[in-house]
Structure formats: structure tokens, C-alpha cells
Design a protein around this motif. Structure first.
Motif, PDB file in Angstrom:
ATOM      1  N   HIS A   1       0.813  -1.217   0.000  1.00 39.84           N
ATOM      2  CA  HIS A   1       0.000   0.000   0.000  1.00 39.84           C
ATOM      3  C   HIS A   1       0.847   1.267   0.000  1.00 39.84           C
ATOM      4  CE1 HIS A   1       0.626  -0.818   4.281  1.00 39.84           C
ATOM      5  NE2 HIS A   1       0.319   0.436   4.536  1.00 39.84           N
ATOM      6  N   HIS A   2       2.175   1.119   0.026  1.00 37.81           N
ATOM      7  CA  HIS A   2       3.049   2.281  -0.124  1.00 37.81           C
ATOM      8  C   HIS A   2       3.434   2.528  -1.590  1.00 37.81           C
ATOM      9  CE1 HIS A   2       3.640   1.637   4.244  1.00 37.81           C
ATOM     10  NE2 HIS A   2       3.826   2.946   4.249  1.00 37.81           N
ATOM     11  N   ILE A   3       3.026   1.644  -2.492  1.00 38.59           N
ATOM     12  CA  ILE A   3       3.300   1.854  -3.917  1.00 38.59           C
ATOM     13  C   ILE A   3       2.573   3.118  -4.384  1.00 38.59           C
ATOM     14  CG2 ILE A   3       2.923   0.937  -6.244  1.00 38.59           C
ATOM     15  CD1 ILE A   3       3.187  -1.879  -5.013  1.00 38.59           C
ATOM     16  N   ILE A   4       3.274   3.947  -5.149  1.00 38.74           N
ATOM     17  CA  ILE A   4       2.636   5.155  -5.673  1.00 38.74           C
ATOM     18  C   ILE A   4       2.435   5.069  -7.181  1.00 38.74           C
ATOM     19  CG2 ILE A   4       4.799   6.446  -6.011  1.00 38.74           C
ATOM     20  CD1 ILE A   4       3.249   8.936  -4.968  1.00 38.74           C
ATOM     21  N   THR A   5       3.233   4.234  -7.845  1.00 40.34           N
ATOM     22  CA  THR A   5       3.018   3.999  -9.278  1.00 40.34           C
ATOM     23  C   THR A   5       3.487   2.589  -9.612  1.00 40.34           C
ATOM     24  OG1 THR A   5       3.467   4.808 -11.517  1.00 40.34           O
ATOM     25  CG2 THR A   5       5.264   4.976  -9.939  1.00 40.34           C
ATOM     26  N   ALA A   6       2.737   1.921 -10.486  1.00 43.05           N
ATOM     27  CA  ALA A   6       3.054   0.543 -10.862  1.00 43.05           C
ATOM     28  C   ALA A   6       2.801   0.349 -12.346  1.00 43.05           C
ATOM     29  CB  ALA A   6       2.201  -0.444 -10.054  1.00 43.05           C
ATOM     30  N   SER A   7       3.690  -0.420 -12.976  1.00 48.85           N
ATOM     31  CA  SER A   7       3.489  -0.848 -14.358  1.00 48.85           C
ATOM     32  C   SER A   7       3.446  -2.365 -14.362  1.00 48.85           C
ATOM     33  CB  SER A   7       4.625  -0.354 -15.264  1.00 48.85           C
ATOM     34  OG  SER A   7       4.671   1.053 -15.319  1.00 48.85           O
ATOM     35  N   CYS A   8       2.471  -2.912 -15.063  1.00 40.23           N
ATOM     36  CA  CYS A   8       2.337  -4.358 -15.166  1.00 40.23           C
ATOM     37  C   CYS A   8       2.438  -4.747 -16.636  1.00 40.23           C
ATOM     38  CB  CYS A   8       1.005  -4.822 -14.581  1.00 40.23           C
ATOM     39  SG  CYS A   8       0.799  -6.606 -14.619  1.00 40.23           S
ATOM     40  N   TYR A   9       3.459  -5.527 -16.978  1.00 38.27           N
ATOM     41  CA  TYR A   9       3.671  -5.994 -18.342  1.00 38.27           C
ATOM     42  C   TYR A   9       3.146  -7.428 -18.453  1.00 38.27           C
ATOM     43  CZ  TYR A   9       6.942  -2.054 -18.592  1.00 38.27           C
ATOM     44  OH  TYR A   9       7.514  -0.799 -18.558  1.00 38.27           O
TER      45      TYR A   9
END
Length: 451
Positions: free
Chosen positions: A247-255
Motif C-alpha cells: 500500500h506504499h506503492i505510488i506507481t506501478a506498471s504491469c507488463y
């Protein structure tokens, strides 16, 4: 003082894996990949983007960050040079550029490496490993639809303070580079670090679903891969800082490597959102997007080890329940534009996404010139809406675009012109990434990192 990665202990072995589809909530029809999007704004030329014109960089932010884009290895066997020579030339170009900005290769903390063919993975790594010391930058490596004659294209984030006053303590750079076999998370399968922490921000390497103690891809299909690889992300975050979780992620990319995997990735992410929401029972907090950051899911052609999914995240050791989040929408000439922003509660950084989707039912070709300008104008508004305490600058403007729909050369010219007009000296480094597919009716998904 942060605890070292060597003190992190888990009670279960990642080799003992079991995930059921029952753990994922049912998919709605709106999450399914959209079919039969009319081909628009595509020239008759294939792979028309000239990567020799793609080099660029952001300005250096007040906190010492700078993004560089368009470092390209050109390779045509008919020209007489081999792949290693092409790779070395690209790194010489990168090093010269860094030197001109007062930086060194050791100042790079994150690299995105886009390859023409994963078959060249070992060749490129053999050169890559000679360029960095014992603490290499974190890395994301995928195969995507690059033009013929391009071996790879990379962009990277550098960080260095110009000067430090005697009474100012610079943020310490902490690096996790584990190559030994363990049971908690995979060792690196290339010359990269699993995570680098600068100040309160953690930059993580891409994670695929390798079984840690065997370093083989987990069996069980996309559901299992999605859960296991995201669990690896969580364990890397916790190893860097025990206060840090998904929950500390601020941006994520999923390939992902198949359009059918898009709803799976989204469902796994939503499952984690629901779990994070339970971390703190607040009657006044309902914004789960701000809580777990912005997600971009894109379909590319190939991943290392023939994986089906890879997660890449940036996280902040802040209070996720106090982040600022806002969303803007508008219609523009047959398209819908959605611009979403998440600012960390510490005001040290922010993430902005812009999604351009087709809404017209017409089969006639649509023009993107107006919508592109409107997208950048909305992005500029989002930058202006950041809090007064936030001094973060837009560094990277990464545009994932459907290769069979969008004319890359026109996209590059249109975005660069609009960025320079709307942002002037704050123009970020432009990065174009041709992809196989995007969710729903999206034709362009832009992510921007501000620091």
C-alpha cells in the motif's frame, strides 16, 4: 536507521505455492479486452519512428533527479558490426551524455530496457554488466515492438546533489543487490539491483514469478504467476524497510504477454487494494486508488524466462492514508481523456497518468492532433494542482501506445510540440513505447514520474 536486507526473515517458503482462482473476485465485462477498435491515425509506413531523434532529457529537479531517454543501440548485421559493438556504442553515448550533465553511470538508480528480441538478452547483458559496479541500478527489461535496425532502447533516472551545505544532510542511497539463492524472493537474474532507496522513495526492479530456491518459473498459469510475482514485490519492499508494504506503492506498471491476461492483472491488483484498505479501518478514507497508487497494464511481446507477467513499482515510505488524489476527465473529438494524480503525503514525489480512449463508434479514421494537445494540457493542469509543499518536477513522460493503431512518428512530434508549449522549461523526457495492446478502448496510456 533502516534494517539491512540480511535481517529480513519470513516464516514460509516461496517454493510452497498454491493459489486458487477463488481468491480473485469475479471479473466484470468492462475489464475484458476491447475488440475491433477501428484503426486510426496510422500511416502507410511501418515502424516509422526514427529513434535517432528520440534522445532527450528532463531538467534536473531541485532534489537532484534527472531523466534521460532515447539511448538506442542500432544494429543491422549488413553493416558489418555485431550486437556487442552496437550495445557498447549505446553505452558510450549514455556515458557522454551523463558526463555533460555532471553525472556518472554510478549515479543511475533505475533503467528501463526495451529490447527488439529477448533472444539478445544474454548478448546485451554481457555488455551491460561491464558498465556498472557492484551496486548496479534497478532495471525493468521487456521485449516490445521496436523498429527494424534497433537492438534496444533504454531510458534511465539519475540522481546526484550538485552541492550540499554543511548543515544539510543529503539523503542516503541504500541498495539491495542480492545474487544468492534464498527462500524469500528471487535473486537477480541479470546485472541489476532488486531495489534502491533514496530518501523516502524506493525504486524497485521488475519482478517475475520465479521460485526463489530453484530460480525456475512457477507452474500454475497466469493466476499463480500474477500472485507470486506481486508477492515478490511486497517482500522486496519489506526487506528494504519493514515499514513498507504494497500500500506504499505510488506507481506501478504491469507488463503481460497476452491481452487475456489484462483482467487477471487488474483483478489481482484489486484484491491487493482491498487487503490494503483493511490495514486501517477508517470511516473517512475511501480512496483506494491513492492508497495503492496508479496502475498501468500493457501487453508486450515477450518477458525474460518466458514469464507471462512482470510487475514494476515505485513506492514511498509515507502515510498512504494522507495522500492527495484527484481525477479529471474530458471528451475530445471522439476520445475520452482521463488524467489521474497521486501525490505522496510527504510531498516529495507524485505520479500522474493520462489515458486516451476511443469513444466514437464510427469506423472512419479519427485525428489525434486535438486530443493529444488536450491530453498534454490536462497533464499540465495536473502538475499545477500539486500542493504548494510539493516541489517535485515532471521527469519522465512515458507513452505506451498501440503500435497497430498509432503512427509513432506523428505521435512523437505531436507530444513533443505540446509538451514544450504547455510546460516550457519543465518539459519532461519523452519516452515512446510501442505495445501490442492496452486495456479496453485505450490507445495511449501515459505515465509520468515527478520528483
Amino acid at each position: 536507521q533502516e534494517e539491512s536486507a540480511s535481517t529480513f526473515v519470513v516464516n514460509s517458503c516461496s517454493c510452497d505455492l498454491s493459489f486458487s482462482d477463488d481468491n480473485i473476485f469475479p471479473l466484470s465485462e468492462e475489464n475484458e479486452p476491447e475488440k475491433n477498435i477501428p484503426v486510426i491515425w496510422k500511416s502507410s509506413k511501418q515502424n516509422s519512428l526514427d529513434f535517432t531523434k528520440m534522445f532527450g532529457s528532463s531538467r534536473k529537479s531541485l532534489s537532484g533527479y534527472q531523466w534521460f531517454s532515447g539511448i538506442t543501440a542500432h544494429f543491422l548485421p549488413s553493416e558489418g558490426k555485431n550486437a556487442q559493438e552496437a550495445a557498447r556504442e549505446a553505452f558510450r553515448s549514455l556515458q557522454a551524455t551523463l558526463t555533460s550533465e555532471g553525472l556518472e553511470l554510478k549515479d543511475i538508480i533505475l533503467v528501463h530496457l526495451y529490447m527488439k528480441s529477448m533472444n539478445d538478452f544474454n548478448v546485451i547483458n554481457s555488455v551491460y554488466v561491464t558498465e556498472f559496479d557492484l551496486c548496479p541500478p534497478t532495471r525493468v527489461c521487456v521485449e516490445t515492438l521496436l523498429p527494424d535496425g534497433v537492438l534496444f532502447c533504454l531510458d534511465c533516472l539519475g540522481h546526484k546533489y550538485d552541492t550540499a551545505a554543511d548543515d544539510v544532510l543529503c539523503d542516503e542511497k541504500l541498495v539491495m543487490h542480492i545474487q544468492s539463492i534464498s527462500h524469500w524472493a528471487p535473486a537477480s537474474i541479470g546485472p541489476y539491483s532488486q531495489s534502491i532507496k533514496v530518501g523516502d522513495v524506493l525504486y524497485c526492479a521488475g519482478q517475475i514469478a520465479l521460485v526463489p530456491c530453484t530460480m525456475q518459473l512457477v507452474s500454475g498459469g497466469i493466476w499463480t504467476e500474477a500472485m507470486v510475482s506481486l508477492r515478490h514485490v511486497e517482500r522486496v519492499l519489506q526487506a528494504m524497510s519493514q515499514k513498507t508494504a504494497l500500500h506504499h506503492i505510488i506507481t506501478a506498471s504491469c507488463y503481460v504477454t497476452d491481452s487475456k491476461h489484462i483482467p487477471v492483472a487488474r483483478s489481482v491488483w484489486q484484491k491487493k487494494l482491498r487487503e490494503c484498505k483493511k490495514v486501517e479501518d477508517s470511516e473517512t478514507y475511501h480512496d483506494v486508488t491513492a492508497l495503492c497508487g496508479l496502475l498501468a497494464v500493457v501487453v508486450i511481446s515477450h518477458l525474460p524466462r518466458d514469464a507471462a507477467i512482470e510487475w514494476h513499482v515505485v513506492a514511498v515510505v509515507d502515510d498512504p492514508f494522507r495522500r492527495k488524489h484527484f481525477l479529471m476527465k474530458m471528451l475530445s473529438e471522439g476520445f475520452q481523456i482521463e488524467c489521474e494524480t497521486v501525490e505522496s503525503s510527504s510531498a516529495s514525489c507524485a505520479s500522474i497518468s493520462v489515458r486516451l480512449s476511443v469513444i466514437s463508434s464510427s469506423n472512419s479514421q479519427l485525428c489525434l492532433d486535438g486530443p493529444l494537445h488536450d491530453s498534454v494540457a490536462m497533464f499540465s493542469q495536473a502538475v499545477e494542482k500539486l500542493s504548494e509543499e510539493c516541489s517535485a518536477s515532471p521527469l519522465s513522460f512515458r507513452a505506451f501506445f498501440k503500435e497497430d493503431v498509432i503512427d509513432a512518428e506523428a505521435l512523437q512530434k505531436g507530444l513533443q510540440k505540446s509538451l514544450e508549449k504547455c510546460l516550457d522549461e519543465k518539459t519532461p523526457a519523452l519516452i515512446l513505447v510501442p505495445v501490442v495492446d492496452l486495456p479496453g478502448k485505450e490507445v495511449i496510456h501515459i505515465t509520468c514520474w515527478l520528483s
